[in-house]
Scaffold this motif. Structure first.
Motif, short mmCIF file in Angstrom:
data_model
loop_
_atom_site.label_atom_id
_atom_site.label_comp_id
_atom_site.label_asym_id
_atom_site.label_seq_id
_atom_site.Cartn_x
_atom_site.Cartn_y
_atom_site.Cartn_z
N LYS A 291 -5.05 6.99 4.32
CA LYS A 291 -5.98 7.40 3.26
C LYS A 291 -6.57 6.20 2.54
CE LYS A 291 -3.71 11.79 3.02
NZ LYS A 291 -3.09 12.82 2.24
N VAL A 292 -7.32 5.41 3.31
CA VAL A 292 -7.97 4.21 2.79
C VAL A 292 -9.47 4.35 3.03
CG1 VAL A 292 -8.10 1.70 2.91
CG2 VAL A 292 -5.95 2.84 3.41
N ARG B 177 -3.60 6.88 -2.13
CA ARG B 177 -4.94 6.53 -1.67
C ARG B 177 -5.21 5.06 -2.01
NH1 ARG B 177 -4.28 11.23 -1.09
NH2 ARG B 177 -5.67 13.00 -1.08
N VAL B 178 -6.04 4.43 -1.18
CA VAL B 178 -6.48 3.07 -1.45
C VAL B 178 -8.00 3.05 -1.24
CG1 VAL B 178 -6.35 0.63 -0.77
CG2 VAL B 178 -4.29 2.06 -0.67
N HIS C 246 -2.11 2.91 6.84
CA HIS C 246 -2.29 3.85 5.73
C HIS C 246 -3.45 4.77 6.09
CE1 HIS C 246 -2.54 5.50 1.74
NE2 HIS C 246 -1.59 4.70 1.29
N GLN D 40 -1.44 -2.93 7.14
CA GLN D 40 -1.37 -1.88 6.12
C GLN D 40 -2.64 -1.04 6.09
OE1 GLN D 40 0.94 -2.53 2.31
NE2 GLN D 40 -0.05 -4.53 2.57
N LEU D 41 -3.79 -1.68 6.22
CA LEU D 41 -5.06 -0.95 6.21
C LEU D 41 -5.14 0.02 7.38
CD1 LEU D 41 -7.42 -3.89 5.26
CD2 LEU D 41 -7.07 -1.82 3.90
N PHE E 190 0.82 -1.22 0.00
CA PHE E 190 0.00 0.00 0.00
C PHE E 190 0.85 1.27 0.00
CE2 PHE E 190 -4.22 -1.56 2.11
CZ PHE E 190 -4.30 -2.57 1.18
N PRO F 219 -12.80 1.37 8.50
CA PRO F 219 -12.47 2.48 7.60
C PRO F 219 -13.06 3.80 8.09
CG PRO F 219 -13.88 0.85 6.51
CD PRO F 219 -13.64 0.36 7.88
N TRP G 294 -10.82 -4.22 10.65
CA TRP G 294 -10.50 -2.91 10.08
C TRP G 294 -11.75 -2.03 10.09
CZ3 TRP G 294 -11.57 -1.63 4.53
CH2 TRP G 294 -11.14 -0.34 4.19
#
Length: 176
Positions: free
Chosen positions: A81-82, A49-50, A79, A75-76, A44, A118, A116
């Motif tokens: 900006k997911v 962005r993801v 990062h 990673q989620l 990532f 978001p 996760w």
């Protein structure tokens, strides 16, 4: 140019179509579109962005989405900006708030089940592709649509996606 990774879990292609639309809205980004069902590992950190998009089928997200989240949890979470969005036919009921993270039973179930969480979540109505379905799926989806006051003519294809709403989400995603 900024880079965005678009990951999708789609059954009939509407999730991928929505991601292609979002790509068109992000002129300042170079976007890479990848089916997360075919992915073993991805870094990532090479993306600004993801965005992960996933569809509901018979009330559930694909198990491979949850496996992907588990395998890439660090990673989620690291990062910043997911984002995530869910595509389902219930979201066609915008007047009942079914197209919001708070009003979507699928998003609420996802948030309970997923490690996760978001920060940016979208909920979009999908599409009915009756002529493309096999007999069993056609009959099951027709039954579900009968129970939820939806389209039951199995000769039709109906797109319920609110593209203005997708555009607003794309703007929020770009501004993360």
């Amino acid at each position: 140019m900024k880079k965005a990774l678009f990951l999708y879990s789609s059954r009939e292609g509407q999730t991928k179509k929505i991601l292609n639309y979002i790509e068109g809205e992000l002129s300042n980004f170079e976007c890479e579109l990848v089916n997360l069902h075919t992915l073993d590992a991805i870094d990532f950190s090479v993306y600004d962005r993801v965005l992960i998009g996933a569809s509901i089928r018979y009330g559930h997200l694909n198990k491979k989405l949850y496996q992907f989240i588990e395998n890439n949890r660090q990673q989620l979470e690291n990062h910043t900006k997911v984002a995530f969005f869910c595509v389902n036919l219930t979201a066609r009921k915008e007047d009942q708030g079914k197209d919001t993270p708070e009003g979507s039973v699928y998003i609420q179930k996802f948030l309970k089940k997923s490690p996760w969480q978001p920060k940016l979540i979208g909920v979009f109505a999908g599409a009915l592709y009756y002529p493309r379905y096999g007999f069993f799926d056609k009959m099951m989806i027709k039954l579900i649509m009968t129970l939820t006051d939806g389209e039951t003519d199995t000769t039709k294809e109906v797109e319920y996606t609110n593209w203005k709403k997708v555009s607003l989400f794309a703007k929020k995603f770009a501004e993360l």
